[in-house]
Scaffold this motif. Sequence first.
Motif, PDB file in Angstrom:
ATOM      1  N   ILE A 171       1.718  -7.138   6.012  1.00 45.35           N
ATOM      2  CA  ILE A 171       0.984  -6.331   5.026  1.00 45.35           C
ATOM      3  C   ILE A 171      -0.171  -7.144   4.457  1.00 45.35           C
ATOM      4  N   SER A 172       0.098  -8.373   4.077  1.00 46.37           N
ATOM      5  CA  SER A 172      -0.931  -9.245   3.516  1.00 46.37           C
ATOM      6  C   SER A 172      -2.055  -9.484   4.523  1.00 46.37           C
ATOM      7  N   THR A 173      -1.693  -9.673   5.774  1.00 41.23           N
ATOM      8  CA  THR A 173      -2.687  -9.890   6.823  1.00 41.23           C
ATOM      9  C   THR A 173      -3.549  -8.649   7.004  1.00 41.23           C
ATOM     10  N   MET A 174      -2.929  -7.474   7.031  1.00 39.52           N
ATOM     11  CA  MET A 174      -3.688  -6.228   7.180  1.00 39.52           C
ATOM     12  C   MET A 174      -4.652  -6.018   6.007  1.00 39.52           C
ATOM     13  N   GLU A 175      -4.195  -6.328   4.805  1.00 41.57           N
ATOM     14  CA  GLU A 175      -5.065  -6.194   3.638  1.00 41.57           C
ATOM     15  C   GLU A 175      -6.287  -7.093   3.766  1.00 41.57           C
ATOM     16  N   GLU A 176      -6.083  -8.300   4.226  1.00 47.88           N
ATOM     17  CA  GLU A 176      -7.183  -9.252   4.374  1.00 47.88           C
ATOM     18  C   GLU A 176      -8.129  -8.845   5.502  1.00 47.88           C
ATOM     19  N   VAL A 177      -7.582  -8.514   6.653  1.00 49.30           N
ATOM     20  CA  VAL A 177      -8.393  -8.197   7.826  1.00 49.30           C
ATOM     21  C   VAL A 177      -9.236  -6.949   7.607  1.00 49.30           C
ATOM     22  N   PHE A 178      -8.645  -5.919   6.979  1.00 45.33           N
ATOM     23  CA  PHE A 178      -9.342  -4.644   6.827  1.00 45.33           C
ATOM     24  C   PHE A 178      -9.885  -4.405   5.418  1.00 45.33           C
ATOM     25  N   ASP A 179      -9.757  -5.385   4.542  1.00 46.27           N
ATOM     26  CA  ASP A 179     -10.271  -5.292   3.177  1.00 46.27           C
ATOM     27  C   ASP A 179      -9.787  -4.011   2.485  1.00 46.27           C
ATOM     28  N   ALA A 197       2.791  -0.707  -3.071  1.00 48.91           N
ATOM     29  CA  ALA A 197       4.212  -0.839  -2.738  1.00 48.91           C
ATOM     30  C   ALA A 197       4.789   0.431  -2.121  1.00 48.91           C
ATOM     31  N   GLU A 198       4.350   1.562  -2.600  1.00 53.22           N
ATOM     32  CA  GLU A 198       4.841   2.836  -2.081  1.00 53.22           C
ATOM     33  C   GLU A 198       4.494   2.994  -0.602  1.00 53.22           C
ATOM     34  N   TRP A 199       3.287   2.567  -0.221  1.00 48.02           N
ATOM     35  CA  TRP A 199       2.839   2.705   1.164  1.00 48.02           C
ATOM     36  C   TRP A 199       3.402   1.630   2.071  1.00 48.02           C
ATOM     37  N   MET A 200       3.834   0.509   1.498  1.00 49.99           N
ATOM     38  CA  MET A 200       4.387  -0.562   2.326  1.00 49.99           C
ATOM     39  C   MET A 200       5.600  -0.082   3.111  1.00 49.99           C
ATOM     40  N   THR A 201       6.384   0.794   2.508  1.00 48.80           N
ATOM     41  CA  THR A 201       7.576   1.298   3.201  1.00 48.80           C
ATOM     42  C   THR A 201       7.206   2.253   4.328  1.00 48.80           C
TER      43      THR A 201
END
Length: 117
Positions: free
Chosen positions: A78-86, A91-95
């Motif tokens: 999740i953290s990587t996706m946030e960084e790569v795609f800005d 939390a609700e969407w993480m699931t």
Amino acid sequence: MQVLISRKFVRYRNGSSKQDFHIDASERNIERMEMMNNIEKYRNAFMDALELEEDQVSEELALGETREWDSLGHMILISTMEEVFDVSIDAEWMTEFDSYKAGKELLNRLGVDFVNE
């Protein structure tokens, strides 16, 4: 010893033990990612965050199907996706991000275009 660089973590794997340390992504990795299209970035984010080989990343990949995509691996992904795609994945969407396909659909809703790039 293998080293994984993601948004905030370097993961050292020594046998079965894991230790995560806070670190910023290297400029070289960021430059490499900027030259890729979104689907390449997405596949590479899976390989980097979960320490997978290219042939292990497919449309059928799902949370819990590999040893690497456990709860810790999920947070790193999740953290990587946030960084790569800005983007910001709450939390609700993480699931909802429980498979390769579901992740693409979620990122698409957040404005990441995998079709018209």
